[in-house]
Write an enzyme that holds these catalytic residues in place. Structure first.
Site, PDB file in Angstrom:
ATOM      1  N   LYS A 204       0.833  -1.211   0.000  1.00 40.45           N
ATOM      2  CA  LYS A 204       0.000   0.000   0.000  1.00 40.45           C
ATOM      3  C   LYS A 204       0.861   1.252   0.000  1.00 40.45           C
ATOM      4  O   LYS A 204       0.671   2.171  -0.818  1.00 40.45           O
ATOM      5  CB  LYS A 204      -0.930  -0.024   1.219  1.00 40.45           C
ATOM      6  CG  LYS A 204      -1.671   1.277   1.484  1.00 40.45           C
ATOM      7  CD  LYS A 204      -2.623   1.651   0.365  1.00 40.45           C
ATOM      8  CE  LYS A 204      -3.409   2.898   0.724  1.00 40.45           C
ATOM      9  NZ  LYS A 204      -4.328   3.300  -0.342  1.00 40.45           N
ATOM     10  N   CYS A 260      -4.620  10.477   1.206  1.00 34.86           N
ATOM     11  CA  CYS A 260      -3.687   9.353   1.045  1.00 34.86           C
ATOM     12  C   CYS A 260      -2.254   9.773   0.736  1.00 34.86           C
ATOM     13  O   CYS A 260      -1.350   9.518   1.527  1.00 34.86           O
ATOM     14  CB  CYS A 260      -4.200   8.416  -0.049  1.00 34.86           C
ATOM     15  SG  CYS A 260      -5.706   7.542   0.397  1.00 34.86           S
TER      16      CYS A 260
END
Length: 440
Positions: A204, A260
Protein backbone atom coordinates in the site's frame (compact mmCIF):
# COMPACT_ATOMS: atom_id res chain seq x y z
CA UNK A 1 -21.17 -14.23 4.98
CA UNK A 2 -21.85 -11.94 7.93
CA UNK A 3 -19.48 -9.00 7.69
CA UNK A 4 -18.85 -6.16 10.14
CA UNK A 5 -17.00 -3.02 9.10
CA UNK A 6 -15.65 -0.76 11.83
CA UNK A 7 -15.46 2.84 10.61
CA UNK A 8 -17.64 4.57 8.02
CA UNK A 9 -15.23 6.95 6.32
CA UNK A 10 -14.35 6.69 2.63
CA UNK A 11 -12.78 3.27 2.94
CA UNK A 12 -15.14 1.72 5.49
CA UNK A 13 -18.41 2.85 3.98
CA UNK A 14 -17.42 2.01 0.40
CA UNK A 15 -16.17 -1.40 1.56
CA UNK A 16 -19.34 -2.18 3.50
CA UNK A 17 -21.71 -1.02 0.78
CA UNK A 18 -19.81 -2.88 -1.93
CA UNK A 19 -19.69 -6.13 0.03
CA UNK A 20 -23.44 -5.91 0.59
CA UNK A 21 -23.92 -5.31 -3.12
CA UNK A 22 -22.28 -8.67 -3.95
CA UNK A 23 -24.60 -10.50 -1.55
CA UNK A 24 -23.02 -10.46 1.92
CA UNK A 25 -24.84 -9.28 5.05
CA UNK A 26 -22.96 -6.24 6.30
CA UNK A 27 -23.12 -4.20 9.50
CA UNK A 28 -21.21 -0.92 9.57
CA UNK A 29 -20.21 0.39 13.02
CA UNK A 30 -19.45 3.99 13.93
CA UNK A 31 -19.46 5.66 17.35
CA UNK A 32 -21.04 8.81 15.87
CA UNK A 33 -24.77 8.33 16.58
CA UNK A 34 -25.88 11.20 14.32
CA UNK A 35 -23.85 9.83 11.45
CA UNK A 36 -25.42 6.39 11.93
CA UNK A 37 -28.93 7.86 12.03
CA UNK A 38 -28.30 9.68 8.75
CA UNK A 39 -26.95 6.57 7.05
CA UNK A 40 -29.95 4.56 8.20
CA UNK A 41 -32.03 7.13 6.29
CA UNK A 42 -29.89 6.56 3.20
CA UNK A 43 -27.91 9.78 3.55
CA UNK A 44 -24.19 9.33 2.94
CA UNK A 45 -21.78 11.39 5.10
CA UNK A 46 -19.43 11.74 2.13
CA UNK A 47 -19.85 12.72 -1.49
CA UNK A 48 -18.92 9.76 -3.67
CA UNK A 49 -20.63 9.15 -7.02
CA UNK A 50 -22.94 6.12 -6.89
CA UNK A 51 -22.44 5.44 -3.18
CA UNK A 52 -25.73 6.76 -1.83
CA UNK A 53 -27.78 4.86 -4.41
CA UNK A 54 -26.13 1.56 -3.43
CA UNK A 55 -26.56 2.39 0.26
CA UNK A 56 -30.28 2.81 -0.13
CA UNK A 57 -30.69 -0.23 -2.36
CA UNK A 58 -28.89 -2.65 -0.04
CA UNK A 59 -30.43 -1.19 3.11
CA UNK A 60 -33.88 -1.72 1.59
CA UNK A 61 -32.92 -5.28 0.61
CA UNK A 62 -31.89 -6.04 4.20
CA UNK A 63 -28.22 -6.70 3.48
CA UNK A 64 -26.82 -3.46 4.92
CA UNK A 65 -27.22 -2.22 8.49
CA UNK A 66 -25.67 0.54 10.59
CA UNK A 67 -24.86 0.28 14.30
CA UNK A 68 -23.25 2.26 17.12
CA UNK A 69 -23.16 -0.80 19.39
CA UNK A 70 -20.09 -3.02 19.13
CA UNK A 71 -21.93 -5.72 21.07
CA UNK A 72 -24.71 -5.85 18.48
CA UNK A 73 -22.47 -5.24 15.51
CA UNK A 74 -19.93 -7.96 16.28
CA UNK A 75 -22.22 -10.66 17.66
CA UNK A 76 -22.67 -12.62 14.41
CA UNK A 77 -19.59 -11.50 12.48
CA UNK A 78 -17.71 -14.08 10.42
CA UNK A 79 -15.27 -11.42 9.22
CA UNK A 80 -14.51 -8.02 10.76
CA UNK A 81 -12.93 -5.22 8.74
CA UNK A 82 -11.05 -2.46 10.55
CA UNK A 83 -11.40 0.67 8.42
CA UNK A 84 -10.81 3.48 10.89
CA UNK A 85 -8.70 6.56 10.21
CA UNK A 86 -4.94 6.68 10.69
CA UNK A 87 -4.34 10.45 10.55
CA UNK A 88 -0.88 11.90 10.36
CA UNK A 89 0.84 13.05 13.53
CA UNK A 90 2.86 16.27 13.59
CA UNK A 91 6.07 14.24 13.18
CA UNK A 92 4.78 12.39 10.10
CA UNK A 93 4.04 9.09 11.84
CA UNK A 94 0.61 7.49 11.46
CA UNK A 95 -1.66 7.93 14.49
CA UNK A 96 -2.81 4.43 15.47
CA UNK A 97 -5.11 5.48 18.32
CA UNK A 98 -8.28 4.46 16.46
CA UNK A 99 -6.68 1.18 15.37
CA UNK A 100 -5.76 0.13 18.90
CA UNK A 101 -9.17 1.18 20.20
CA UNK A 102 -10.91 -0.92 17.54
CA UNK A 103 -8.72 -3.94 18.37
CA UNK A 104 -9.57 -3.74 22.07
CA UNK A 105 -13.29 -3.32 21.35
CA UNK A 106 -13.23 -6.36 19.08
CA UNK A 107 -11.55 -8.39 21.82
CA UNK A 108 -14.18 -7.40 24.36
CA UNK A 109 -17.23 -8.07 22.17
CA UNK A 110 -16.44 -10.85 19.68
CA UNK A 111 -18.39 -14.03 20.47
CA UNK A 112 -17.22 -16.51 17.84
CA UNK A 113 -14.19 -17.55 15.80
CA UNK A 114 -13.55 -14.61 13.49
CA UNK A 115 -11.18 -13.22 10.88
CA UNK A 116 -10.10 -9.64 11.55
CA UNK A 117 -9.03 -7.83 8.38
CA UNK A 118 -7.14 -4.56 8.49
CA UNK A 119 -8.34 -2.30 5.68
CA UNK A 120 -6.89 0.90 7.12
CA UNK A 121 -3.52 2.05 5.84
CA UNK A 122 -1.10 1.17 8.62
CA UNK A 123 2.69 1.05 9.10
CA UNK A 124 4.47 -2.25 8.59
CA UNK A 125 4.05 -4.37 11.72
CA UNK A 126 0.69 -2.93 12.78
CA UNK A 127 -1.21 -6.16 12.13
CA UNK A 128 1.11 -7.87 14.60
CA UNK A 129 0.17 -5.16 17.11
CA UNK A 130 -3.54 -5.73 16.42
CA UNK A 131 -3.12 -9.49 16.82
CA UNK A 132 -1.39 -9.01 20.15
CA UNK A 133 -3.95 -6.55 21.49
CA UNK A 134 -6.89 -8.77 20.59
CA UNK A 135 -5.23 -11.82 22.10
CA UNK A 136 -4.41 -9.91 25.27
CA UNK A 137 -7.92 -8.52 25.78
CA UNK A 138 -10.13 -11.39 24.55
CA UNK A 139 -13.20 -11.81 26.76
CA UNK A 140 -14.26 -15.16 25.24
CA UNK A 141 -12.21 -18.29 24.37
CA UNK A 142 -12.49 -17.82 20.61
CA UNK A 143 -9.98 -18.09 17.77
CA UNK A 144 -9.00 -14.91 15.92
CA UNK A 145 -7.00 -14.70 12.69
CA UNK A 146 -5.65 -11.30 11.64
CA UNK A 147 -5.06 -10.45 7.96
CA UNK A 148 -4.13 -7.40 5.90
CA UNK A 149 -6.23 -6.24 2.93
CA UNK A 150 -5.03 -2.78 1.81
CA UNK A 151 -7.35 -0.61 -0.26
CA UNK A 152 -6.49 1.01 -3.58
CA UNK A 153 -9.50 3.28 -4.06
CA UNK A 154 -9.47 6.69 -5.68
CA UNK A 155 -11.77 9.24 -4.10
CA UNK A 156 -14.35 10.28 -6.65
CA UNK A 157 -14.31 6.87 -8.34
CA UNK A 158 -14.20 4.54 -5.32
CA UNK A 159 -17.29 2.54 -6.27
CA UNK A 160 -15.97 1.99 -9.78
CA UNK A 161 -12.55 1.00 -8.45
CA UNK A 162 -14.07 -1.52 -6.04
CA UNK A 163 -15.73 -3.41 -8.87
CA UNK A 164 -13.03 -2.84 -11.51
CA UNK A 165 -9.80 -2.93 -9.51
CA UNK A 166 -6.47 -4.19 -10.81
CA UNK A 167 -5.90 -6.54 -7.88
CA UNK A 168 -7.02 -7.52 -4.41
CA UNK A 169 -4.13 -8.03 -1.98
CA UNK A 170 -4.50 -10.44 0.94
CA UNK A 171 -1.77 -10.60 3.54
CA UNK A 172 -1.83 -13.69 5.75
CA UNK A 173 0.29 -16.74 6.50
CA UNK A 174 -2.79 -18.83 7.30
CA UNK A 175 -4.11 -20.67 4.23
CA UNK A 176 -7.55 -21.27 5.73
CA UNK A 177 -7.93 -17.51 6.28
CA UNK A 178 -6.68 -16.83 2.76
CA UNK A 179 -9.22 -19.22 1.23
CA UNK A 180 -12.07 -17.69 3.24
CA UNK A 181 -11.14 -14.19 2.10
CA UNK A 182 -10.75 -15.34 -1.50
CA UNK A 183 -14.28 -16.75 -1.32
CA UNK A 184 -15.51 -13.47 0.18
CA UNK A 185 -14.04 -11.42 -2.68
CA UNK A 186 -14.69 -13.90 -5.51
CA UNK A 187 -17.86 -12.16 -6.82
CA UNK A 188 -15.79 -9.05 -7.65
CA UNK A 189 -13.95 -11.16 -10.28
CA UNK A 190 -10.73 -9.26 -9.67
CA UNK A 191 -7.29 -10.98 -9.56
CA UNK A 192 -6.31 -11.86 -5.99
CA UNK A 193 -2.72 -11.80 -4.81
CA UNK A 194 -1.81 -13.48 -1.55
CA UNK A 195 1.38 -12.62 0.32
CA UNK A 196 2.64 -12.29 3.87
CA UNK A 197 1.17 -9.65 6.17
CA UNK A 198 4.13 -7.27 6.23
CA UNK A 199 4.52 -7.31 2.46
CA UNK A 200 0.80 -6.51 2.09
CA UNK A 201 1.21 -3.56 4.46
CA UNK A 202 4.20 -2.31 2.45
CA UNK A 203 2.46 -2.75 -0.93
CA UNK A 204 0.00 0.00 0.00
CA UNK A 205 2.67 2.52 0.99
CA UNK A 206 4.94 1.65 -1.91
CA UNK A 207 2.09 2.01 -4.42
CA UNK A 208 1.04 5.45 -3.20
CA UNK A 209 4.64 6.64 -2.92
CA UNK A 210 5.34 5.58 -6.50
CA UNK A 211 2.26 7.35 -7.85
CA UNK A 212 3.15 10.49 -5.88
CA UNK A 213 6.65 10.26 -7.37
CA UNK A 214 5.22 10.21 -10.91
CA UNK A 215 3.17 13.32 -10.13
CA UNK A 216 6.10 15.25 -8.69
CA UNK A 217 8.34 14.11 -11.54
CA UNK A 218 6.01 15.35 -14.27
CA UNK A 219 5.54 18.62 -12.37
CA UNK A 220 9.30 19.15 -12.27
CA UNK A 221 9.44 18.43 -16.01
CA UNK A 222 6.62 20.95 -16.51
CA UNK A 223 8.62 23.64 -14.75
CA UNK A 224 11.56 22.97 -17.05
CA UNK A 225 9.23 22.98 -20.08
CA UNK A 226 8.13 26.52 -19.25
CA UNK A 227 11.75 27.68 -19.15
CA UNK A 228 12.88 25.99 -22.37
CA UNK A 229 9.73 26.59 -24.42
CA UNK A 230 8.49 22.98 -24.56
CA UNK A 231 4.88 21.90 -24.04
CA UNK A 232 4.28 19.54 -21.10
CA UNK A 233 1.14 18.12 -22.72
CA UNK A 234 3.18 16.92 -25.71
CA UNK A 235 6.02 15.72 -23.51
CA UNK A 236 3.72 13.75 -21.20
CA UNK A 237 1.91 12.18 -24.15
CA UNK A 238 5.17 11.15 -25.78
CA UNK A 239 6.42 9.68 -22.50
CA UNK A 240 3.17 7.86 -21.83
CA UNK A 241 3.32 5.96 -25.13
CA UNK A 242 6.22 4.00 -23.67
CA UNK A 243 4.59 0.97 -22.04
CA UNK A 244 7.33 0.90 -19.40
CA UNK A 245 6.19 4.35 -18.26
CA UNK A 246 2.45 4.49 -19.03
CA UNK A 247 0.28 7.57 -19.34
CA UNK A 248 -1.42 7.56 -15.94
CA UNK A 249 -0.36 10.12 -13.32
CA UNK A 250 1.60 12.14 -15.89
CA UNK A 251 -0.73 15.13 -15.80
CA UNK A 252 1.04 18.28 -14.73
CA UNK A 253 -0.70 20.57 -12.27
CA UNK A 254 -0.47 22.14 -8.84
CA UNK A 255 0.36 18.95 -7.00
CA UNK A 256 -1.36 16.14 -5.18
CA UNK A 257 -3.50 16.37 -2.06
CA UNK A 258 -6.18 14.35 -0.32
CA UNK A 259 -6.15 11.86 2.52
CA UNK A 260 -3.69 9.35 1.04
CA UNK A 261 -0.66 10.65 -0.84
CA UNK A 262 0.46 13.37 1.60
CA UNK A 263 -0.12 11.18 4.65
CA UNK A 264 1.30 7.99 3.19
CA UNK A 265 4.43 9.54 1.69
CA UNK A 266 5.25 11.18 5.02
CA UNK A 267 4.52 7.95 6.88
CA UNK A 268 6.80 5.95 4.57
CA UNK A 269 9.62 8.41 5.16
CA UNK A 270 9.11 7.82 8.89
CA UNK A 271 8.93 4.03 8.44
CA UNK A 272 12.24 4.18 6.58
CA UNK A 273 13.73 6.39 9.27
CA UNK A 274 12.68 3.92 11.95
CA UNK A 275 14.98 1.34 10.34
CA UNK A 276 17.74 3.93 9.76
CA UNK A 277 17.13 4.35 6.04
CA UNK A 278 17.18 7.87 4.62
CA UNK A 279 14.52 7.86 1.88
CA UNK A 280 15.99 10.81 -0.02
CA UNK A 281 13.94 10.28 -3.17
CA UNK A 282 10.61 10.41 -1.36
CA UNK A 283 11.68 13.43 0.67
CA UNK A 284 12.31 15.22 -2.63
CA UNK A 285 8.90 14.14 -3.95
CA UNK A 286 7.25 15.73 -0.92
CA UNK A 287 9.31 18.91 -1.25
CA UNK A 288 8.49 19.25 -4.94
CA UNK A 289 4.78 18.84 -4.23
CA UNK A 290 4.81 21.45 -1.48
CA UNK A 291 6.51 23.94 -3.81
CA UNK A 292 4.16 23.13 -6.68
CA UNK A 293 1.05 23.96 -4.67
CA UNK A 294 2.11 27.60 -4.34
CA UNK A 295 3.17 27.96 -7.97
CA UNK A 296 0.02 29.75 -9.20
CA UNK A 297 0.45 32.49 -6.61
CA UNK A 298 4.02 33.04 -7.82
CA UNK A 299 2.74 33.36 -11.39
CA UNK A 300 0.12 35.88 -10.29
CA UNK A 301 2.66 37.95 -8.37
CA UNK A 302 5.01 37.98 -11.36
CA UNK A 303 2.19 39.12 -13.63
CA UNK A 304 0.43 41.59 -11.30
CA UNK A 305 3.34 42.76 -9.18
CA UNK A 306 1.19 42.21 -6.08
CA UNK A 307 -2.32 41.16 -5.12
CA UNK A 308 -3.11 43.54 -2.27
CA UNK A 309 -6.67 44.71 -2.76
CA UNK A 310 -7.06 42.60 -5.91
CA UNK A 311 -10.07 40.32 -6.27
CA UNK A 312 -8.93 36.77 -6.98
CA UNK A 313 -11.51 34.11 -7.84
CA UNK A 314 -10.66 30.51 -6.93
CA UNK A 315 -12.51 27.93 -9.00
CA UNK A 316 -12.56 24.48 -7.41
CA UNK A 317 -11.54 23.89 -3.81
CA UNK A 318 -11.51 20.12 -3.19
CA UNK A 319 -8.22 18.36 -3.79
CA UNK A 320 -9.65 16.64 -6.89
CA UNK A 321 -12.99 16.55 -8.74
CA UNK A 322 -15.93 14.32 -7.74
CA UNK A 323 -15.20 14.55 -4.02
CA UNK A 324 -15.88 17.01 -1.23
CA UNK A 325 -12.60 16.12 0.51
CA UNK A 326 -10.56 19.17 1.47
CA UNK A 327 -7.72 17.32 3.17
CA UNK A 328 -4.35 18.66 1.97
CA UNK A 329 -6.07 20.42 -0.95
CA UNK A 330 -3.83 22.89 -2.82
CA UNK A 331 -6.59 25.47 -2.40
CA UNK A 332 -5.71 25.69 1.30
CA UNK A 333 -2.09 26.68 0.64
CA UNK A 334 -3.11 29.07 -2.12
CA UNK A 335 -5.91 30.76 -0.16
CA UNK A 336 -3.72 31.13 2.92
CA UNK A 337 -0.97 32.80 0.93
CA UNK A 338 -3.35 35.10 -0.94
CA UNK A 339 -4.98 36.11 2.35
CA UNK A 340 -1.56 36.86 3.86
CA UNK A 341 -0.93 39.13 0.87
CA UNK A 342 -4.24 40.97 1.53
CA UNK A 343 -6.03 39.80 -1.60
CA UNK A 344 -9.83 39.74 -1.70
CA UNK A 345 -10.67 36.06 -2.28
CA UNK A 346 -13.83 34.79 -3.95
CA UNK A 347 -14.32 31.02 -4.06
CA UNK A 348 -16.52 28.51 -5.85
CA UNK A 349 -16.81 24.72 -5.68
CA UNK A 350 -19.87 22.71 -6.77
CA UNK A 351 -19.68 20.33 -3.79
CA UNK A 352 -16.94 21.14 -1.27
CA UNK A 353 -17.74 24.72 -0.22
CA UNK A 354 -19.30 23.71 3.11
CA UNK A 355 -16.17 21.76 4.06
CA UNK A 356 -13.89 24.47 2.70
CA UNK A 357 -15.32 27.00 5.12
CA UNK A 358 -13.73 25.06 7.98
CA UNK A 359 -10.18 25.14 6.55
CA UNK A 360 -9.87 28.24 4.35
CA UNK A 361 -9.32 31.76 5.75
CA UNK A 362 -12.44 33.31 7.25
CA UNK A 363 -12.27 36.25 4.87
CA UNK A 364 -12.95 34.05 1.83
CA UNK A 365 -16.28 34.87 0.18
CA UNK A 366 -18.19 31.95 -1.36
CA UNK A 367 -20.39 32.03 -4.45
CA UNK A 368 -22.99 29.59 -5.74
CA UNK A 369 -22.00 29.73 -9.41
CA UNK A 370 -18.90 30.16 -11.53
CA UNK A 371 -20.38 33.31 -13.05
CA UNK A 372 -20.88 34.92 -9.64
CA UNK A 373 -17.32 34.07 -8.59
CA UNK A 374 -15.70 35.33 -11.78
CA UNK A 375 -17.71 38.52 -12.27
CA UNK A 376 -15.61 41.63 -11.71
CA UNK A 377 -12.53 39.72 -10.55
CA UNK A 378 -9.00 40.82 -11.37
CA UNK A 379 -7.76 37.27 -11.86
CA UNK A 380 -9.08 33.70 -11.81
CA UNK A 381 -7.22 30.67 -10.50
CA UNK A 382 -8.50 27.24 -11.56
CA UNK A 383 -7.60 24.81 -8.78
CA UNK A 384 -9.82 21.75 -9.35
CA UNK A 385 -10.77 20.38 -12.76
CA UNK A 386 -14.44 19.75 -12.09
CA UNK A 387 -16.35 18.97 -15.29
CA UNK A 388 -18.45 22.14 -15.12
CA UNK A 389 -15.30 24.24 -14.65
CA UNK A 390 -13.55 22.60 -17.62
CA UNK A 391 -16.66 23.14 -19.71
CA UNK A 392 -17.11 26.77 -18.72
CA UNK A 393 -16.66 28.77 -21.95
CA UNK A 394 -13.55 30.93 -22.14
CA UNK A 395 -15.60 33.64 -23.83
CA UNK A 396 -17.55 34.05 -20.59
CA UNK A 397 -14.38 35.16 -18.78
CA UNK A 398 -14.01 37.83 -21.43
CA UNK A 399 -17.50 39.12 -20.68
CA UNK A 400 -17.47 38.81 -16.89
CA UNK A 401 -14.01 39.94 -15.80
CA UNK A 402 -12.46 43.37 -15.70
CA UNK A 403 -9.57 41.99 -17.72
CA UNK A 404 -9.68 38.28 -18.61
CA UNK A 405 -6.64 36.96 -16.71
CA UNK A 406 -6.60 33.23 -15.93
CA UNK A 407 -4.11 31.11 -14.02
CA UNK A 408 -5.02 27.49 -14.74
CA UNK A 409 -3.51 24.99 -12.31
CA UNK A 410 -5.10 22.01 -14.06
CA UNK A 411 -4.55 22.81 -17.76
CA UNK A 412 -8.27 22.68 -18.47
CA UNK A 413 -8.07 24.50 -21.81
CA UNK A 414 -5.86 24.18 -24.86
CA UNK A 415 -3.60 27.08 -25.78
CA UNK A 416 -5.46 27.46 -29.08
CA UNK A 417 -8.78 27.82 -27.21
CA UNK A 418 -7.31 30.50 -24.98
CA UNK A 419 -5.82 32.39 -27.92
CA UNK A 420 -9.08 32.25 -29.87
CA UNK A 421 -11.05 33.54 -26.86
CA UNK A 422 -8.68 36.47 -26.43
CA UNK A 423 -7.96 35.79 -22.75
CA UNK A 424 -4.62 36.11 -21.03
CA UNK A 425 -3.88 32.56 -19.96
CA UNK A 426 -1.15 31.03 -17.81
CA UNK A 427 -1.13 27.28 -17.29
CA UNK A 428 1.34 24.63 -16.09
CA UNK A 429 4.30 23.60 -18.23
CA UNK A 430 3.09 25.47 -21.32
CA UNK A 431 3.68 28.83 -22.95
CA UNK A 432 1.64 31.78 -21.75
CA UNK A 433 -1.11 33.06 -24.03
CA UNK A 434 -0.97 36.86 -24.07
CA UNK A 435 -3.30 38.79 -26.37
CA UNK A 436 -1.76 41.69 -28.25
CA UNK A 437 -2.14 44.86 -26.26
CA UNK A 438 -2.31 43.11 -22.89
CA UNK A 439 -0.44 44.87 -20.08
CA UNK A 440 2.25 42.66 -18.56
Amino acid sequence: MNITVIGTGYVGLVTGVSLSEIGHHVTCIDIDAHKIDEMRKGISPIFEPGLEELMRKNTADGRLNFETSYENGLAQADIIFIAVGTPQKSDGHANLEHITDAAKRIARHVKRDTIVVTKSTVPVGTNDLIDGLITEHLAEPVSISVASNPEFLREGSAIYDTFHGDRIVIGTADQKTAKTLEELFRPFQIPIYQTDVRSAEMIKYASNAFLATKISFINEISNICEKVGADIEAVAYGMGQDKRIGSQFLKAGIGYGGSCFPKDTNALVQIAGNVEHDFELLKSVIKVNNNQQAMLVDKALNRLGGVMGKTIALLGLSFKPNTDDMREAPSIVIADRLAALDAHIIAYDPIAASHAKHVLPQAVEYKETIEEAVKGSDAVMILTDWANIKQFPLAAYQNLMKTPLIFDGRNCYTLDEAAEAGVEYYSVGRKAVVPSGAIQ
